[in-house]
Design a protein around this motif. Structure first.
Motif, PDB file in Angstrom:
ATOM      1  N   PRO A 129       0.817  -1.218   0.000  1.00 15.34           N
ATOM      2  CA  PRO A 129       0.000   0.000   0.000  1.00 15.34           C
ATOM      3  C   PRO A 129       0.854   1.275   0.000  1.00 15.34           C
ATOM      4  CG  PRO A 129       0.171  -0.833   2.234  1.00 15.34           C
ATOM      5  CD  PRO A 129       0.982  -1.760   1.356  1.00 15.34           C
ATOM      6  N   TRP A 130       1.380   1.631  -1.148  1.00 15.54           N
ATOM      7  CA  TRP A 130       2.227   2.827  -1.259  1.00 15.54           C
ATOM      8  C   TRP A 130       1.364   4.088  -1.192  1.00 15.54           C
ATOM      9  CZ3 TRP A 130       7.440   2.723  -1.246  1.00 15.54           C
ATOM     10  CH2 TRP A 130       8.082   1.534  -1.575  1.00 15.54           C
ATOM     11  N   GLU A 131       1.888   5.104  -0.529  1.00 17.59           N
ATOM     12  CA  GLU A 131       1.239   6.416  -0.511  1.00 17.59           C
ATOM     13  C   GLU A 131       2.131   7.414  -1.229  1.00 17.59           C
ATOM     14  OE1 GLU A 131      -1.386   7.537   3.083  1.00 17.59           O
ATOM     15  OE2 GLU A 131       0.307   6.423   3.925  1.00 17.59           O
ATOM     16  N   VAL A 132       1.487   8.422  -1.773  1.00 18.80           N
ATOM     17  CA  VAL A 132       2.193   9.457  -2.521  1.00 18.80           C
ATOM     18  C   VAL A 132       1.695  10.808  -2.035  1.00 18.80           C
ATOM     19  CG1 VAL A 132       0.557   9.393  -4.460  1.00 18.80           C
ATOM     20  CG2 VAL A 132       2.889  10.138  -4.853  1.00 18.80           C
ATOM     21  N   ASN A 151      13.706   0.394  -3.476  1.00 17.82           N
ATOM     22  CA  ASN A 151      14.815   1.054  -2.773  1.00 17.82           C
ATOM     23  C   ASN A 151      14.774   2.566  -2.952  1.00 17.82           C
ATOM     24  OD1 ASN A 151      15.657  -1.474  -1.994  1.00 17.82           O
ATOM     25  ND2 ASN A 151      17.316  -1.599  -3.494  1.00 17.82           N
ATOM     26  N   GLU A 152      14.409   3.008  -4.158  1.00 22.66           N
ATOM     27  CA  GLU A 152      14.374   4.442  -4.439  1.00 22.66           C
ATOM     28  C   GLU A 152      13.073   5.098  -3.986  1.00 22.66           C
ATOM     29  OE1 GLU A 152      15.135   2.036  -6.536  1.00 22.66           O
ATOM     30  OE2 GLU A 152      17.177   2.424  -7.238  1.00 22.66           O
ATOM     31  N   GLY A 170       8.002   1.769   5.250  1.00 19.83           N
ATOM     32  CA  GLY A 170       8.464   1.540   6.618  1.00 19.83           C
ATOM     33  C   GLY A 170       8.378   0.074   7.006  1.00 19.83           C
ATOM     34  N   ASP A 171       7.835  -0.182   8.191  1.00 21.96           N
ATOM     35  CA  ASP A 171       7.743  -1.539   8.722  1.00 21.96           C
ATOM     36  C   ASP A 171       6.719  -2.400   7.999  1.00 21.96           C
ATOM     37  OD1 ASP A 171       9.694  -0.969  10.593  1.00 21.96           O
ATOM     38  OD2 ASP A 171       8.251  -0.400  12.151  1.00 21.96           O
TER      39      ASP A 171
END
Length: 193
Positions: A129-132, A151-152, A170-171
């Motif tokens: 679940p990436w946030e932008v 990584n980036e 994060g975790d």
């Protein structure tokens, strides 16, 4: 179950590249997986696969002419969902991220999430679940190819070449990598195998 389930096998290496399905704001869990399909038991392989065939079926047809999973298919061609604000709002059903994962989805990149949906992504190990920080739904079209670089912490629209920074998982990242909270606990020795 391994033949239909990709939990814990969502990526290899630093990158995830796939076709994009674009959603706007306030996509709720009833649109992700309507209540009538909640009788399907995700731990039963045939039912897990069938659950995936119904992923995003509740999206209004007049706004989403392209289906996340085409009628008659069990899997989606879209591994990455790009969404607006408040993705996964509504009820707390963990079937929502499971349905997307069962369909072959691997990541959602959204401006924000309903917290319970975000936690269910991690707990089940189904989706990253990436946030932008910025609104990106207008920078992608359904069918574009995107590359997420872990990584980036970026997503690149391969059609336009634009690269956008993502907030850190994060975790959450090692938990999804492991295949969910219980697999992570086993891998790290928190609970016995």
């Amino acid at each position: 179950m391994d033949e239909v389930c990709e939990v814990g096998r969502k990526r290899s290496g630093n990158e995830l590249t796939g076709k994009v399905f674009v959603c706007k704001d306030n996509i709720d869990t009833d649109q992700i997986i309507p209540a009538e399909y909640l009788t399907l038991v995700p731990s039963v392989p045939d039912e897990y696969e069938k659950l995936g065939s119904y992923a995003m079926i509740g999206l209004p047809e007049e706004l989403y002419e392209t289906k996340y999973v085409e009628k008659g298919q069990m899997r989606t061609q879209y591994e990455i969902i790009v969404a607006g604000d408040n993705f996964g709002c509504g009820s707390s059903r963990e079937h929502a991220p499971i349905a997307i994962g069962a369909a072959g989805g691997k990541a959602v990149v959204a401006q924000s999430y309903a917290r319970i949906f975000f936690r269910n992504c991690s707990a089940t190990g189904e989706l990253y679940p990436w946030e932008v920080a910025e609104r990106i739904v207008d920078k992608f079209e359904t069918g574009d190819t995107a590359t997420i670089r872990f990584n980036e912490k970026t997503i690149t629209n391969e059609r336009t070449g634009e690269t956008i920074e993502l907030k850190s998982l994060g975790d959450v990242q090692p938990v999804v990598d492991a295949g969910g909270i219980f697999e992570y606990a086993r891998l790290t020795g928190m609970i016995s195998s």
